[in-house]
Design an enzyme around this catalytic site. Sequence first.
Site, PDB file in Angstrom:
ATOM      1  N   LYS A  22       0.740  -1.153  -0.171  1.00 48.22           N
ATOM      2  CA  LYS A  22      -0.022   0.065   0.130  1.00 48.22           C
ATOM      3  C   LYS A  22       0.826   1.259  -0.052  1.00 48.22           C
ATOM      4  O   LYS A  22       0.855   2.124  -0.886  1.00 48.22           O
ATOM      5  CB  LYS A  22      -0.900  -0.014   1.416  1.00 48.22           C
ATOM      6  CG  LYS A  22      -1.695   1.239   1.660  1.00 48.22           C
ATOM      7  CD  LYS A  22      -2.440   1.361   2.637  1.00 48.22           C
ATOM      8  CE  LYS A  22      -1.849   1.601   4.112  1.00 48.22           C
ATOM      9  NZ  LYS A  22      -1.519   2.891   4.173  1.00 48.22           N
ATOM     10  N   ASN A  23       1.777   1.289   0.792  1.00 47.43           N
ATOM     11  CA  ASN A  23       2.722   2.574   1.035  1.00 47.43           C
ATOM     12  C   ASN A  23       3.502   2.731  -0.199  1.00 47.43           C
ATOM     13  O   ASN A  23       4.221   3.921  -0.137  1.00 47.43           O
ATOM     14  CB  ASN A  23       3.552   2.424   2.430  1.00 47.43           C
ATOM     15  CG  ASN A  23       2.464   2.489   3.685  1.00 47.43           C
ATOM     16  OD1 ASN A  23       1.388   2.791   3.324  1.00 47.43           O
ATOM     17  ND2 ASN A  23       3.144   2.566   4.803  1.00 47.43           N
ATOM     18  N   CYS A 116      -5.416  12.967  13.281  1.00 47.82           N
ATOM     19  CA  CYS A 116      -6.151  11.453  13.091  1.00 47.82           C
ATOM     20  C   CYS A 116      -5.384  10.440  14.102  1.00 47.82           C
ATOM     21  O   CYS A 116      -5.217  10.866  14.983  1.00 47.82           O
ATOM     22  CB  CYS A 116      -5.146  11.143  11.731  1.00 47.82           C
ATOM     23  SG  CYS A 116      -3.513  10.588  11.794  1.00 47.82           S
ATOM     24  N   ARG A 121      -0.915  15.001  12.617  1.00 44.02           N
ATOM     25  CA  ARG A 121       0.165  14.734  11.624  1.00 44.02           C
ATOM     26  C   ARG A 121       0.408  15.872  10.934  1.00 44.02           C
ATOM     27  O   ARG A 121      -0.086  16.376   9.967  1.00 44.02           O
ATOM     28  CB  ARG A 121      -0.500  13.506  10.485  1.00 44.02           C
ATOM     29  CG  ARG A 121      -0.040  12.153  11.129  1.00 44.02           C
ATOM     30  CD  ARG A 121      -0.651  11.226  10.401  1.00 44.02           C
ATOM     31  NE  ARG A 121       0.146  10.203   9.727  1.00 44.02           N
ATOM     32  CZ  ARG A 121      -0.001   9.202   9.274  1.00 44.02           C
ATOM     33  NH1 ARG A 121      -1.158   8.615   9.421  1.00 44.02           N
ATOM     34  NH2 ARG A 121       0.776   8.283   8.902  1.00 44.02           N
ATOM     35  N   ASP A 308       4.791   0.665  12.118  1.00 45.62           N
ATOM     36  CA  ASP A 308       3.797   0.092  11.715  1.00 45.62           C
ATOM     37  C   ASP A 308       3.438  -1.566  11.893  1.00 45.62           C
ATOM     38  O   ASP A 308       2.418  -2.059  12.033  1.00 45.62           O
ATOM     39  CB  ASP A 308       3.528  -0.015   9.881  1.00 45.62           C
ATOM     40  CG  ASP A 308       3.187   1.656   9.536  1.00 45.62           C
ATOM     41  OD1 ASP A 308       2.996   2.311  10.290  1.00 45.62           O
ATOM     42  OD2 ASP A 308       3.532   1.628   8.410  1.00 45.62           O
ATOM     43  N   ARG A 400      -8.436  -0.435   4.549  1.00 38.93           N
ATOM     44  CA  ARG A 400      -7.489   0.459   3.808  1.00 38.93           C
ATOM     45  C   ARG A 400      -6.123  -0.285   3.658  1.00 38.93           C
ATOM     46  O   ARG A 400      -5.460   0.314   2.694  1.00 38.93           O
ATOM     47  CB  ARG A 400      -7.509   1.602   4.938  1.00 38.93           C
ATOM     48  CG  ARG A 400      -8.542   2.534   4.966  1.00 38.93           C
ATOM     49  CD  ARG A 400      -8.266   3.588   5.888  1.00 38.93           C
ATOM     50  NE  ARG A 400      -6.863   4.001   5.696  1.00 38.93           N
ATOM     51  CZ  ARG A 400      -5.778   4.565   6.552  1.00 38.93           C
ATOM     52  NH1 ARG A 400      -5.680   4.215   7.776  1.00 38.93           N
ATOM     53  NH2 ARG A 400      -4.649   4.726   6.154  1.00 38.93           N
TER      54      ARG A 400
HETATM   55  C1  UD1 Z   1       4.441   7.094   6.401  1.00 38.36           C
HETATM   56  C2  UD1 Z   1       3.534   5.703   6.046  1.00 38.36           C
HETATM   57  C3  UD1 Z   1       2.929   5.122   7.563  1.00 38.36           C
HETATM   58  C4  UD1 Z   1       4.137   4.979   8.615  1.00 38.36           C
HETATM   59  C5  UD1 Z   1       5.045   6.202   8.431  1.00 38.36           C
HETATM   60  C6  UD1 Z   1       6.189   6.072   9.224  1.00 38.36           C
HETATM   61  C7  UD1 Z   1       2.541   5.842   4.053  1.00 38.36           C
HETATM   62  C8  UD1 Z   1       1.465   6.170   3.414  1.00 38.36           C
HETATM   63  N1  UD1 Z   1       2.552   6.070   5.495  1.00 38.36           N
HETATM   64  O1  UD1 Z   1       3.623   7.982   7.101  1.00 38.36           O
HETATM   65  O2  UD1 Z   1       2.393   4.052   7.466  1.00 38.36           O
HETATM   66  O3  UD1 Z   1       3.683   4.799   9.910  1.00 38.36           O
HETATM   67  O4  UD1 Z   1       5.413   6.628   7.459  1.00 38.36           O
HETATM   68  O5  UD1 Z   1       7.185   4.986   8.947  1.00 38.36           O
HETATM   69  O6  UD1 Z   1       3.468   5.701   3.491  1.00 38.36           O
HETATM   70  N2  UD1 Z   1       6.285  14.901  10.939  1.00 38.36           N
HETATM   71  C9  UD1 Z   1       6.332  16.164  11.342  1.00 38.36           C
HETATM   72  N3  UD1 Z   1       6.210  16.844  10.454  1.00 38.36           N
HETATM   73  C10 UD1 Z   1       6.040  16.542   9.017  1.00 38.36           C
HETATM   74  C11 UD1 Z   1       6.008  15.245   8.646  1.00 38.36           C
HETATM   75  C12 UD1 Z   1       5.977  14.549   9.727  1.00 38.36           C
HETATM   76  O7  UD1 Z   1       6.309  16.397  12.420  1.00 38.36           O
HETATM   77  O8  UD1 Z   1       5.739  17.625   8.154  1.00 38.36           O
HETATM   78  C13 UD1 Z   1       6.299  13.678  11.965  1.00 38.36           C
HETATM   79  C14 UD1 Z   1       5.007  13.064  12.012  1.00 38.36           C
HETATM   80  O9  UD1 Z   1       4.061  13.747  12.910  1.00 38.36           O
HETATM   81  C15 UD1 Z   1       5.320  11.819  12.741  1.00 38.36           C
HETATM   82  C16 UD1 Z   1       6.894  11.582  12.216  1.00 38.36           C
HETATM   83  O10 UD1 Z   1       7.194  13.095  11.750  1.00 38.36           O
HETATM   84  O11 UD1 Z   1       5.621  11.877  14.192  1.00 38.36           O
HETATM   85  C17 UD1 Z   1       7.056  10.535  10.927  1.00 38.36           C
HETATM   86  O12 UD1 Z   1       6.020  10.848  10.132  1.00 38.36           O
HETATM   87  P1  UD1 Z   1       6.113  10.514   8.389  1.00 38.36           P
HETATM   88  O13 UD1 Z   1       7.701   9.821   8.369  1.00 38.36           O
HETATM   89  O14 UD1 Z   1       6.075  11.579   7.783  1.00 38.36           O
HETATM   90  O15 UD1 Z   1       5.208   9.536   8.184  1.00 38.36           O
HETATM   91  P2  UD1 Z   1       4.092   9.540   7.312  1.00 38.36           P
HETATM   92  O16 UD1 Z   1       4.742   9.876   5.718  1.00 38.36           O
HETATM   93  O17 UD1 Z   1       2.681  10.293   7.362  1.00 38.36           O
END
Ligand code: UD1
Length: 419
Positions: A22-23, A116, A121, A308, A400
């Site tokens: 999915k990711n 969420c 996020r 995850d 999902r």
């Molecule tokens: C992706 C994955 C999710 C996985 C996560 C971490 C997808 C669709 N989802 O989510 O399944 O759990 O990576 O491996 O691929 N953060 C900030 N600011 C930002 C962006 C992120 O503070 O601009 C923080 C987030 O709140 C979180 C951490 O960074 O605490 C990690 O987030 P991130 O790696 O961005 O996860 P996702 O891309 O949302």
Amino acid sequence: MQKFTIIGGNRLSGEMFLQGSKNSALPIMAAAMLTDGQCVLKNCPALTDVYSASRILNCLGCKCHFSSNCAVIDASGADRGEIPENLMREMRSSIMFMGAILGRIGECIVSVPGGCELGPRPIDMHLAALSRMGAEIFDCGGRIRCRIPSERAKGARISLSFPSVGATENIILCAVKAEGETIIHNAAREPEICDLCGFLRACGANIKGDGESSIIINGVTRLNGCEYTIMPDRIAGATYLAMTAAAGGEIILKNTCTAEMEPFISVLEHTGCGIYTSDNKIYLRRGQRLKAVRDRIRTMPHPGFPTDAQAILMAALVTADGTSVFEENIFDCRYRHTDALIKMGADIQVMGKAAVVRGVPKLHGADVEATDLRGGAAMAVAALAADGVTHLGGISHIDRGYEKFEEAVVSLGGNIRRE
Ligand code: UD1
């Protein structure tokens, strides 16, 4: 609202083909918007999130058809940059379309992903990076308008304060057709980033260093379509292994990505399961009661233990012999599944980032509600190992991320019914 009725206690046994990731599929579908030809994505999982991504692409002017695990995307008509609020709500990771829309059209309007299931996020890193690449960003009452005033975005040196997966993907998507060179320092190293880059390279992009902490992208003016096979889903794989470890029995997972699953497998091995890998197959057998994992299980960016898989492994360790300790370092609010596991008889104490799991001999069935994708899968894992009947609600979360979840479990001998 649909729910699963699960009667626990059956040992699991069988072989299964692992679904596509999915990711990987979601950012690759977004990336297809940057191309001029037709993209054929094979091994694309049939999931509600993938259908949502397909609806977003159609709404942006692309033609996206999905059947038999194959998405065919023709982006030649992509001419719109606004994602309606209802589609943004369907799939929070729709934020990753930003970089692709900017690369294609130069202007996008999206919604801020709300608070969420895993806590807030934020997208500050995404926006700061896009702004370094020349994007102007406006807040229009909860909607974000982002535009590149020049012909193309500009390459930039970007240092992420944390290796965010989504931010790394958005930067790559914006950079592949930008003017000049973009270097991402402290980039995410998740295998799905490499899959996205593999797809983009097959379309003609110039990217180096994915899978390492610095990624270098030299913008090109045109990307062609291609045929590409999405990598296997390492988290779905972890789920079916943990499920067999929890319920007892044996499983052969085919079409897996053994190297990418190593951070999970190396921890699972500490539970006493017999695990053998060869090429793209994983065999797991659990005979005796599981042993607790002695070392703290710390979730970390790849190649650390994946966040995850935290809930999923916990669901197996609640009945292990001894005490296991988890430390969640990626998301603030990722222990919401523990209430349901406790209702089923688990002994878990959450203290800030840590969760102390004292193994109990057996769980019992209960009425529980999934509140997020992996937490919901964890409840199903626990229910399959528990005595008695579990009614699991909120299963749209599970849909999902897991293709034909109940069919897969039934094929292994589990007793699960969708009602
Ligand atoms: C992706 C994955 C999710 C996985 C996560 C971490 C997808 C669709 N989802 O989510 O399944 O759990 O990576 O491996 O691929 N953060 C900030 N600011 C930002 C962006 C992120 O503070 O601009 C923080 C987030 O709140 C979180 C951490 O960074 O605490 C990690 O987030 P991130 O790696 O961005 O996860 P996702 O891309 O949302």
